[in-house]
Design a protein around this motif. Structure first.
Motif: not given
Lengths: 245, 308
Positions: A40, A44-48
């Motif tokens: 996270r 940023r909304f989505l995790r990488r």
């Protein structure tokens, strides 16, 4: 799967654009090579999703490429930064069918997860060969690290600036191996699938929403029905793969 | 009765927090993470008559404060849900669950609802007439009030369970859609599903999603959802379930003030698998801070300025 906070203990470039990050935290959910973590990032909304390159004690090693704003932000994190990670994601590689002379085939940022795999296989007494493919000499990383494990390393570069000129498949033909493990971009995986002898496991990449099986964003078709790359994958057995075209 | 209790279409639930369809599977995988019995209930993955793989990948893209999805109703089909998914859920969830249903024809909606009506685990049927990611069905039922009413009637004819119609925000008049469903016998209305959107890959000069368009969810859509819940709650007398970008206890309370009886949490589950547990745990403290004794007392409590 576990959610936990990790502390960045290293974050430095290996090449222009590829970084190595080391993190300390609760690694109890990290079970085997080929699994990934989902990182996270503030704002940023989505995790990488990033594959695990190595695990030593409570220290995780990740190697990632800066491909967009999120990974750029990750590359700017300082030592001591705290990161929210989901760990222990994905199935990972199954080491049991490797037999005596496994071949590892990695391309670009597909190389990192093979490092921990190589270390485990060597520790298991196997004779490991790794074909590591890059675009050009300046993009090569971890060749020495693989060698230091006692792995026979064969480098390929698309432009011939280091090692064998061409793709990983150009260096595989005359090799003698009992089983193979591959990770890299899909065109490479498809070429490996066609060129490799015998059986193996291939690790796939897909755009993910959650990374732990809830959103069905990363589904793929296989011989045995649909699978979620994040949960029943990212590693698929050669025999179950159905190529999209 | 706790402070968080609400009654949703005649069924008492311990709290108004409900994981939204498509973000919680069929529940049992989240039960590996925490005791899902703490939830009010949950809405399962949208279920159709036949198994569906959904759209080709990539079917996820990130946005500012949210995400696009174009999954396209991947699900194993209603027979497999009844034969495999519900039995796997049974040992981990002891409350009535909300069965989310989708279809491509009136007959399909009716058949799936009839099959699920016979399942004792199912408390409510949430009928999705709003999926933006499937072609030739789904949302076309959700953009025409007469079609929405027809689906409502077809479903009501085959079930005694409460029917909650899930609306699309991709319409000009959300109130007309809600009224049409209520008049056709809907026991509740849930809204909103995702907003249609798209992203383009600048380097490749092509849409990020293979489906070109997808549904926008996440905090980005919360104010839109809140406005629509507010409008619909004032126009209908059946309970309204509010959803769209909810990610905190404060958001839940805001939705309830706008008129929601219960609140679904969607995209937040995908970035924080423990989001619903956290929201439920946070609610009493936030209520104390805001001077709220019982949650059910605040439903529709936001007063318009004109009336003051």
């Amino acid at each position: 799967m576990r959610q936990g906070f990790f502390t960045v203990t290293e974050n430095r470039p290996l090449t222009d654009g590829v970084f190595r990050m080391k993190l300390r935290g609760d690694v109890s959910a990290v079970a085997r090579p080929g699994q990934f973590v989902n990182v996270r990032l503030e704002g940023r909304f989505l995790r990488r999703p990033i594959s695990v390159c190595d695990l030593n004690g409570d220290q995780l090693t990740l190697i990632y490429k800066v491909v967009g704003d999120g990974t750029r932000q990750m590359s700017e994190l300082l030592l001591g930064a705290r990161l929210d990670l989901l760990t222990g994601l994905g199935n990972g590689y199954d080491l049991s069918p490797a037999e005596q002379r496994p071949l590892l085939i990695g391309g670009g940022v597909g190389v990192p997860p093979l490092y921990w795999l190589a270390r485990e296989l060597v520790a298991d007494g196997r004779t490991v060969t790794a074909v590591l493919g890059f675009n050009r000499a300046a993009e090569v990383f971890y060749a020495e690290e693989f060698s230091a494990l006692g792995v026979r390393v064969i480098l390929t570069t698309a432009d011939g600036s280091r090692g064998v000129k061409g793709f990983v498949t150009d260096a595989m033909m005359d090799l003698d191996y009992t089983y193979y493990y591959a990770c890299g971009p899909e065109p490479m995986l498809k070429a490996v699938y066609r060129a490799a002898k015998g059986s193996g496991q291939l690790s796939f990449e897909e755009r993910m929403g959650c990374g732990f099986g809830a959103c069905m964003g990363c589904s793929c078709r296989t011989i045995t029905g649909s699978k979620r790359i994040c949960r029943e994958g990212p590693v698929l057995r050669k025999e179950e793969i159905l190529w999209a075209d | 009765m706790g402070r968080l209790n609400v009654a949703l279409c005649g069924i008492e639930i311990d709290n108004p927090v409900i994981p939204a369809s498509g973000t919680f599977g069929y529940g049992y995988e989240f039960a590996e993470l925490y005791d899902i019995n703490i939830l009010g209930t949950f809405s399962c993955k949208g279920t159709t008559l036949l198994p569906r793989f959904g759209n080709e990948t990539p079917r996820i893209a990130e946005t500012s404060a949210g995400m696009l999805n174009a999954v396209g109703l991947q699900n194993p089909g209603v027979e497999s849900v009844i034969r495999e998914e519900l039995p796997r859920l049974a040992p981990c969830f002891h409350k009535p669950m909300m069965a989310n249903v989708s279809g491509f024809s009136l007959e399909e909606y009716a058949t799936v609802c009839q099959l699920l009506d016979e399942q004792p685990q199912v408390g409510w049927l949430e009928v999705n007439i709003s999926c933006p990611n499937v072609h030739g069905g789904g949302m076309s039922f959700g953009t025409d009030p007469a079609m929405a009413a027809a689906v409502t009637r077809a479903v009501k004819a085959v079930t005694k369970k409460p029917v909650i119609m899930k609306l699309s925000p991709n319409v000009t008049d959300i109130v007309a859609m809600a009224r049409a469903c209520e008049e056709a016998g809907a026991d509740g209305i849930s809204l909103i599903n995702t907003l249609m959107g798209m992203r383009i890959d600048l380097k490749k000069r092509r849409p990020l999603l293979k489906n070109t368009t997808g549904g926008l969810s996440g905090p980005a859509i919360f104010p839109v959802a809140l406005r629509m819940v507010y409008q619909v709650a004032r126009a209908v007398s059946v309970p309204v379930v509010g959803l769209g970008g909810v990610s905190s206890a404060e958001d839940v309370i805001e939705m309830m003030l706008a008129g929601a009886t219960a609140v679904e949490v969607g995209a937040a589950n995908l970035v924080d698998p423990f989001a619903c547990r956290r929201i439920i745990a946070d609610l009493p403290g936030v209520m104390d801070r805001l001077g709220i004794e019982n949650l059910k007392d605040i439903i529709g409590g936001a007063t318009e300025w004109e009336k003051m």
